[in-house]
Enzyme design. Sequence first.
Site, short mmCIF file in Angstrom:
data_model
loop_
_atom_site.label_atom_id
_atom_site.label_comp_id
_atom_site.label_asym_id
_atom_site.label_seq_id
_atom_site.Cartn_x
_atom_site.Cartn_y
_atom_site.Cartn_z
N ALA A 242 0.82 -1.22 0.00
CA ALA A 242 0.00 0.00 0.00
C ALA A 242 0.85 1.26 0.00
O ALA A 242 0.32 2.37 -0.14
CB ALA A 242 -0.93 0.00 1.21
N GLY A 243 2.15 1.11 0.18
CA GLY A 243 3.03 2.28 0.19
C GLY A 243 4.44 1.89 0.57
O GLY A 243 4.67 0.86 1.20
N GLN A 244 5.40 2.73 0.16
CA GLN A 244 6.79 2.42 0.44
C GLN A 244 7.58 3.70 0.60
O GLN A 244 7.39 4.67 -0.14
CB GLN A 244 7.39 1.58 -0.69
N GLY A 245 8.47 3.72 1.61
CA GLY A 245 9.34 4.86 1.85
C GLY A 245 10.78 4.41 1.97
O GLY A 245 11.13 3.27 1.63
N GLY A 246 11.63 5.30 2.47
CA GLY A 246 13.04 5.00 2.57
C GLY A 246 13.36 3.92 3.59
O GLY A 246 14.31 3.15 3.42
N ALA B 121 10.58 2.10 5.37
CA ALA B 121 9.42 1.29 5.72
C ALA B 121 8.61 0.92 4.49
O ALA B 121 8.65 1.60 3.46
CB ALA B 121 8.53 2.04 6.72
N GLN B 122 7.87 -0.18 4.62
CA GLN B 122 6.89 -0.59 3.63
C GLN B 122 5.56 -0.78 4.33
O GLN B 122 5.51 -1.23 5.48
CB GLN B 122 7.30 -1.90 2.96
N LYS C 10 2.71 -1.69 8.77
CA LYS C 10 3.87 -0.87 8.44
C LYS C 10 5.12 -1.56 8.99
O LYS C 10 5.32 -1.64 10.20
CB LYS C 10 3.74 0.53 9.02
N ASP D 175 5.20 16.05 8.62
CA ASP D 175 5.32 15.52 7.25
C ASP D 175 3.98 15.68 6.54
O ASP D 175 3.44 14.73 5.96
CB ASP D 175 5.73 14.04 7.32
#
Length: 526
Positions: free
Chosen positions: A229-233, A235-236, A253, A348
Amino acid sequence: MAIVNGDTAGESNSAADPLLPWLMEIRNSAEDVYSGKNSGEDLDKLLHDCISTCKEDARYRNDLRFLKIWFLYLEGSEDFERVYREIEENEICIGHSLLYEWFAIFLEVKGLWRRAHFVYQTGLSRKAEPFERLKEAHSLFLQRISKRTKIDGDDAQAAHFETGFVNPWETSILKDLILKIKPQLVKYDGYHASNKVFPGKANLTTLLKSSKIKIIDIGGRKYQIKGCAGQGGFAQVFKAYIDGNPDEVVALKVQKPPFPWEFHMYRQLDCRIPENQRSSFGLAQRMHVYLDYSVLVCNYLSHGTLQDVINSYRVVGKSMEEVLCMYYTIEMLYMLETLHSVGIIHGDFKPDNLLVRYPPQNLTETGFHEKTGPWSNKGLCLVDWGRGIDLSLFPSTTEFNGDCRTSGFRCMEMKEDKPWKFQVDTYGLCVIVHMMLHNDYMKTEKKQSLDGGHINLPITSFKRYWNVDLWKELFTKLLNRETCEDDTETLRNLRKSMEEYVCSDPKLMNKLNELLAKQRISLCSS
């Protein structure tokens, strides 16, 4: 540092005070080191053994003699930050000013001035005693740093310490904050910590690449992974069914290294946000913290993000209608008004962290101002609290100087190397409003104000048929805050002005309902 007073025999005897023999032996070993009789390895081992033996003994939790032993060990350790964390974790003299004075002086000698400054601030926020002594020590520290930086010609660095700026996202600061809240953190409902690595067969961060493992067991529950559902530097976020039940959908998360801070922010939201507004800020069910990963289990919303809404207009070459822009702006103003009034900063604030919620029925003017009826369960939901700032953990005078380094969302103060506080959120709001109105990120310029000065305003002009006065007031007030003081009254007044405008004409409310219905059909069916 003089660790052991030579006249300890009169204080107590070894039977009543098991620390006393250690003190005598440490003193003798230290004298041997200072006289050159040995290299210090024996002393290090002796200190380590003493600490290991006595750190669980409640009698020494507030004993300055034991604190001195810790600091003698810290001074000889390459990883002094780890030793200090142990002191905090074991709550050794955390209510005494000497803990903070000694460590701050140690850091100052090493040139770690910002870190030392934060240690002083931590002690002051905890009201460590003697409090006046700690205040004086901090004041003298600021004077020393000011003189040093001015000698070096660095007036900006001197001003930094005189005003008490802190980077809330600096790794060492976050580690200190997590240590500070740990006694509270472990008591939170839903918090589960383990001193082992994640026991499952799957590598959590590469879960989607596995063609075999789609079900993982976390804390005794089975989660069926349905997609990313989402991905960052770091975390997924995965969409998952609990025990394979499609009616029980959650967001997982997964973060490496583990990061319990976000769970603290969610639980603080539970405590501080009024119940009728709580669902607007995301809900965390539980968190599992392992040595290698943390897994945050949150409620899942399936209607996409405000970024998706903006993109749906961009791809067809159109901009969002003004009344819909105003609707979402009212939502965001109300969010920040609520958050800032209870001492929380999101940190953020951008459209992909704002999930869309649709009302179960048409919106009417009734309940618009009070957020009741269909208004109570609609609009936006703010998630991703990893950069959240809990102002209760800082002295009230603290201002911040960290840079979010998020392209397009660096507030004016970050760009101009000035302190900020609530501006990190309100600037994000302005960028989002600009994206809704113009389909583009905001660029600003300094324009002449009526009093002969200059103010920051967006470069792109407002369309003539918009309510230009309302939009100009919003950008003028939020992009030109001269202080870091509480902004809730400003946010409230801006929100009420827009609410009154939307309610001033029934046609606007009808248009809003039509647009939301059309948007829901378009996005939820795609």
